[in-house]
Design a protein around this motif. Sequence first.
Motif, short mmCIF file in Angstrom:
data_model
loop_
_atom_site.label_atom_id
_atom_site.label_comp_id
_atom_site.label_asym_id
_atom_site.label_seq_id
_atom_site.Cartn_x
_atom_site.Cartn_y
_atom_site.Cartn_z
N ILE A 1 0.80 -1.23 0.00
CA ILE A 1 0.00 0.00 0.00
C ILE A 1 0.83 1.28 0.00
CG2 ILE A 1 -0.19 0.22 2.53
CD1 ILE A 1 -3.19 0.82 2.09
N THR A 2 2.09 1.22 0.41
CA THR A 2 2.86 2.44 0.63
C THR A 2 3.22 3.17 -0.66
OG1 THR A 2 4.93 3.35 1.52
CG2 THR A 2 5.00 1.10 0.70
N PRO A 3 3.11 4.49 -0.70
CA PRO A 3 3.51 5.26 -1.88
C PRO A 3 5.02 5.35 -2.05
CG PRO A 3 2.83 6.75 -0.13
CD PRO A 3 2.52 5.36 0.36
N THR A 4 5.79 4.87 -1.05
CA THR A 4 7.25 4.86 -1.18
C THR A 4 7.73 3.64 -1.95
OG1 THR A 4 7.55 3.73 0.95
CG2 THR A 4 7.56 6.13 0.98
N SER A 5 6.82 2.74 -2.31
CA SER A 5 7.19 1.56 -3.09
C SER A 5 7.20 1.90 -4.57
CB SER A 5 6.20 0.41 -2.83
OG SER A 5 6.36 -0.62 -3.79
N GLY A 6 8.39 1.93 -5.15
CA GLY A 6 8.49 2.25 -6.57
C GLY A 6 7.78 1.24 -7.45
N VAL A 7 7.81 -0.03 -7.06
CA VAL A 7 7.16 -1.08 -7.86
C VAL A 7 5.65 -0.88 -7.88
CG1 VAL A 7 6.74 -3.56 -8.09
CG2 VAL A 7 9.00 -2.73 -7.42
N LEU A 8 5.05 -0.61 -6.72
CA LEU A 8 3.61 -0.38 -6.66
C LEU A 8 3.21 0.82 -7.52
CD1 LEU A 8 0.72 -0.71 -5.62
CD2 LEU A 8 1.38 0.60 -3.59
N ILE A 9 3.91 1.92 -7.34
CA ILE A 9 3.57 3.14 -8.07
C ILE A 9 3.75 2.93 -9.58
CG2 ILE A 9 4.12 5.57 -8.38
CD1 ILE A 9 2.69 4.88 -5.75
N ALA A 10 4.79 2.20 -9.96
CA ALA A 10 5.01 1.91 -11.37
C ALA A 10 3.88 1.05 -11.93
CB ALA A 10 6.35 1.22 -11.57
N ALA A 11 3.47 0.04 -11.16
CA ALA A 11 2.39 -0.85 -11.61
C ALA A 11 1.08 -0.07 -11.77
CB ALA A 11 2.20 -1.99 -10.61
N LEU A 12 0.80 0.82 -10.82
CA LEU A 12 -0.43 1.62 -10.91
C LEU A 12 -0.38 2.58 -12.08
CD1 LEU A 12 -1.07 2.45 -7.12
CD2 LEU A 12 -2.16 0.70 -8.54
N ALA A 13 0.80 3.12 -12.35
CA ALA A 13 0.93 4.02 -13.50
C ALA A 13 0.71 3.26 -14.81
CB ALA A 13 2.30 4.68 -13.50
N MET A 14 1.23 2.04 -14.89
CA MET A 14 0.99 1.21 -16.08
C MET A 14 -0.51 0.97 -16.27
SD MET A 14 3.90 -1.74 -15.84
CE MET A 14 5.57 -1.36 -15.31
N ALA A 15 -1.21 0.76 -15.14
CA ALA A 15 -2.64 0.45 -15.19
C ALA A 15 -3.51 1.69 -15.28
CB ALA A 15 -3.03 -0.35 -13.94
N ARG A 16 -2.89 2.87 -15.17
CA ARG A 16 -3.63 4.13 -15.17
C ARG A 16 -4.64 4.19 -14.02
NH1 ARG A 16 -4.26 6.60 -21.19
NH2 ARG A 16 -2.06 6.36 -21.76
N VAL A 17 -4.19 3.73 -12.87
CA VAL A 17 -5.00 3.74 -11.65
C VAL A 17 -4.30 4.65 -10.63
CG1 VAL A 17 -5.82 2.35 -9.70
CG2 VAL A 17 -5.91 1.43 -12.03
N SER A 18 -5.03 5.54 -10.00
CA SER A 18 -4.42 6.44 -9.01
C SER A 18 -4.13 5.69 -7.72
CB SER A 18 -5.36 7.63 -8.72
OG SER A 18 -6.48 7.20 -7.95
N TRP A 19 -3.15 6.20 -6.99
CA TRP A 19 -2.79 5.57 -5.71
C TRP A 19 -3.97 5.64 -4.74
CZ3 TRP A 19 -1.84 7.79 -0.73
CH2 TRP A 19 -1.32 6.88 0.21
N ILE A 20 -4.71 6.71 -4.75
CA ILE A 20 -5.86 6.85 -3.86
C ILE A 20 -6.90 5.76 -4.13
CG2 ILE A 20 -7.87 8.28 -3.30
CD1 ILE A 20 -5.38 9.20 -1.89
#
Length: 459
Positions: A415-434
């Motif tokens: 869940i953490t926004p400090t995880s580069g892998v999570l944020i990269a995956a969400l960006a690929m999916a076009r899904v916001s972190w919120i």
Amino acid sequence: MRVPHTFSIIFGLIVIFAVLTWVLPAGQFDTAFDEGVGRELVIPGSYHIVDSNPQGFMSVFTAFAKGIIDSAEIIAFVLIVGGAYGVILKTGAIDSGLRQAIRRLGKSDKLVIPILMVLFSIGGTTTGMYEETLPFYLMMIPLMIALRYDAIVGVSVIFIGAGAGVLGSTVNPFATGIASAIAGVDLADGLNHRLVIYVLVTTVSILYVMRYAAKVKKDPSKSIVADSLEEHREHFLNQQDDESESSQGEFLASHKIILLMFASMIGFMIYSIIVLGWWMQEITMLFLVVAMLSGIVSRMKDEVFWNAFITGAQDLLSAALVIGLARGIVLIAQDGVIMDTILNGTAEFLSGLSTYAFIVLNQAVQLGIAFLVPSSSGHAALTMTIMAPLGDLFDVPRSLIVTVYQSASGAVNLITPTSGVLIAALAMARVSWINWVRFIYPLVLINITIALVVVMFAL
């Protein structure tokens, strides 16, 4: 109420930690290199105050650039892999392959989610699969959307699957292995309760994702990203030229060859990481080679090839930028010399508690540290030299201290926004972190509770 952009949230965290460097005293532990573990470890009891280094205006606004520089390897990996995938997507092989797969799956598509999540969880629990999952999102997200789920399901199958395995790491050398070595216990110590956590967390995670997926398929308006469903379908499923044969869904011989090369490359990539010790640069090379071969097989013109590559890289530019921005949070805390101060203060607080209170609050501390240090091995090196001996005072087996650490690290990384892998995956999916937080926070709380209850019963 309008939800802040992911970039605003992460930048806000940079500001908060910069303010903390003015409030908290600067301090450090002495460290020594441990030959057995192969890294610098904290020396318990060596904490001392050092000259403060508060982070001001310049530090806050240079954290972005410093974070990009510090994360250069993974950012280059994301951009080049995105470009390579853009080329493969342009050939039409992915689109026609998905149509063929859906026709063959028929009504068995419900089995795709649990089977794939189990496979990724095995990778997580045995090898700590994390950064290695990044290439799979580019295949999984279009597949899940084509099966009438949504982009969140596409991310979840991989990220939660592997994450459940990491949370319940059994023999993961990068989390359990390093932590056990630092704590002075054998990797087999505590394997039984780690296995219980792995089975329970993986099962619950699969059921959670399947329940959400079934709800979205039945009623798309129930999707957390319902307002983006059409945009996602257009982006992930309709990127070929209308006049091309591939847009009609015909599964050409060239498509089969390209998909075979792509699948072979993924298999070799896994082998190369485990056996050959390859990492980001070598994996990037594999994707680039397959992209070029795909261009040759599909008889793609030079200009078309590189335009497709640039477009693919552009699609992941936001992912690359947010990886750098998230890294800036950690750099602010490190440069401000407050991380050891936070760790020392919590260790002193924990020393006066009852056994069960120690376990609960130790987990809370590990959750907080995991937020600042998303690397499981770095997290272990920072905390285990202090927490393992502290557990001795409460007659808590060191293997359980290891379990508390790894479950906390695994849970936060979901869940953490400090995880580069999570944020990269969400960006690929076009899904916001919120939106991701809205989806996953109940599962994170459930998994944290499962790990805590197992540890309590193991005392």
